[in-house]
Design an enzyme around this catalytic site. Structure first.
Site, short mmCIF file in Angstrom:
data_model
loop_
_atom_site.label_atom_id
_atom_site.label_comp_id
_atom_site.label_asym_id
_atom_site.label_seq_id
_atom_site.Cartn_x
_atom_site.Cartn_y
_atom_site.Cartn_z
N GLY A 11 -58.48 -24.11 -5.92
CA GLY A 11 -59.77 -24.03 -5.26
C GLY A 11 -60.97 -24.27 -6.15
N ASN A 13 -62.77 -26.92 -6.49
CA ASN A 13 -63.84 -27.58 -5.72
C ASN A 13 -64.51 -26.58 -4.77
OD1 ASN A 13 -64.15 -30.63 -6.08
ND2 ASN A 13 -61.94 -30.39 -6.10
N ARG A 64 -45.59 -29.28 12.70
CA ARG A 64 -46.96 -29.61 12.29
C ARG A 64 -47.96 -29.32 13.39
NH1 ARG A 64 -48.37 -32.17 7.88
NH2 ARG A 64 -46.22 -32.74 7.37
N ARG A 90 -52.30 -30.75 3.10
CA ARG A 90 -51.58 -30.93 4.36
C ARG A 90 -52.07 -32.21 5.03
NH1 ARG A 90 -47.37 -28.39 6.40
NH2 ARG A 90 -48.25 -28.49 8.48
N HIS A 108 -61.03 -37.01 -2.17
CA HIS A 108 -59.77 -37.65 -2.57
C HIS A 108 -59.96 -38.18 -3.99
CE1 HIS A 108 -55.99 -39.83 -2.08
NE2 HIS A 108 -56.57 -40.88 -2.59
C1 GRF Z 1 -57.15 -31.74 -7.59
O1 GRF Z 1 -56.12 -32.62 -8.00
C2 GRF Z 1 -58.30 -32.54 -7.06
O2 GRF Z 1 -58.36 -33.80 -7.69
C3 GRF Z 1 -57.98 -32.70 -5.60
O3 GRF Z 1 -57.24 -31.55 -5.23
C4 GRF Z 1 -56.63 -30.97 -6.40
C5 GRF Z 1 -56.91 -29.50 -6.51
O4 GRF Z 1 -58.28 -29.30 -6.43
N1 GRF Z 1 -59.17 -32.83 -4.84
P1 GRF Z 1 -58.88 -27.79 -6.37
O5 GRF Z 1 -58.98 -27.32 -7.79
O6 GRF Z 1 -57.89 -26.95 -5.57
O7 GRF Z 1 -60.21 -27.95 -5.71
#
Ligand code: GRF
Length: 201
Positions: A11, A13, A64, A90, A108
């Site tokens: 997490g 981001n 799903r 997912r 992405h």
């Molecule tokens: C990372 O590989 C990032 O590049 C992609 O998701 C993965 C985990 O990101 N967006 P996060 O640290 O869980 O946000």
């Protein structure tokens, strides 16, 4: 704006988006952090930031469509204006994405339309590209497709490992995603080009 964030792992981001909202630099409020993995470390990090969390273990659903239906209900309860997929691993059904199209974003780790899918940094190294990066886009039924709201570009060095490249891109993700969300929360349609970590010309 009410912002929900979906995660599957650390997490990082999500943390950046929450921090920017709580600092008032994004006109949004984090209303829910939801993970498909109950053990995701990001759930603890969200709780530490006083954001409501929920785990929806995809393994406890028969298929799903059933998971996506429960996810739709959980999101509907939170009444978000925007949903950010952030390291959410997912693939969502078209029936689900159709319900959230226009409200759902994803980050992405490649310069789409290059390198859709998984292991993007390995794909980049195998292709021998000299620039790589990340993309924030609107989520549509097609995987890693949809309108591009922002991209960040980084150099690829000759002896880069997958880990080197992933780390360089992640730094840019942590800048790009907040910038795109800030624009959307301010009612603007973002078209962001960002660059990082280039050697001096
Ligand atoms: C990372 O590989 C990032 O590049 C992609 O998701 C993965 C985990 O990101 N967006 P996060 O640290 O869980 O946000």
């Amino acid at each position: 704006k009410r912002v929900a964030i979906l995660i599957s792992g650390g997490g990082s981001n999500m943390v950046r988006l929450v921090e920017e909202m709580q600092a008032g630099r994004i006109d949004g409020a984090p209303v829910l952090v939801l993970s498909n993995r109950p053990q995701a470390a990001g759930l603890q990090r969200a709780a530490a930031l006083n954001v409501p969390t929920q785990a929806l273990d995809h393994k406890s659903f028969p298929d799903r469509a059933a998971f996506d239906a429960a996810l739709h209900d959980a999101l509907t309860a939170a009444q978000p204006d925007i949903v950010c997929l952030a390291g959410f691993m997912r693939i969502l059904t078209p029936e689900f994405t159709a319900k959230w199209e226009g409200k759902m974003l994803n980050i992405h780790p490649s310069l789409l339309p290059l390198f859709r899918g998984l292991h993007t940094h390995r794909q980049a190294l195998e292709a021998g590209v000299t620039v790589h990066g990340c993309t924030v886009h609107g989520v549509t039924a097609a995987l890693d497709d949809g309108p591009i709201h922002g991209q960040a570009v980084v150099p690829v060095h000759p002896n880069d490992t997958e880990a080197d490249l992933a780390a360089r891109v992640l730094v840019e993700e942590h800048k790009l995603y907040p910038a795109v969300l800030a624009a959307l929360c301010a009612g603007r349609t973002p078209h962001i080009a960002q660059s990082g970590a280039f050697p001096e010309a």
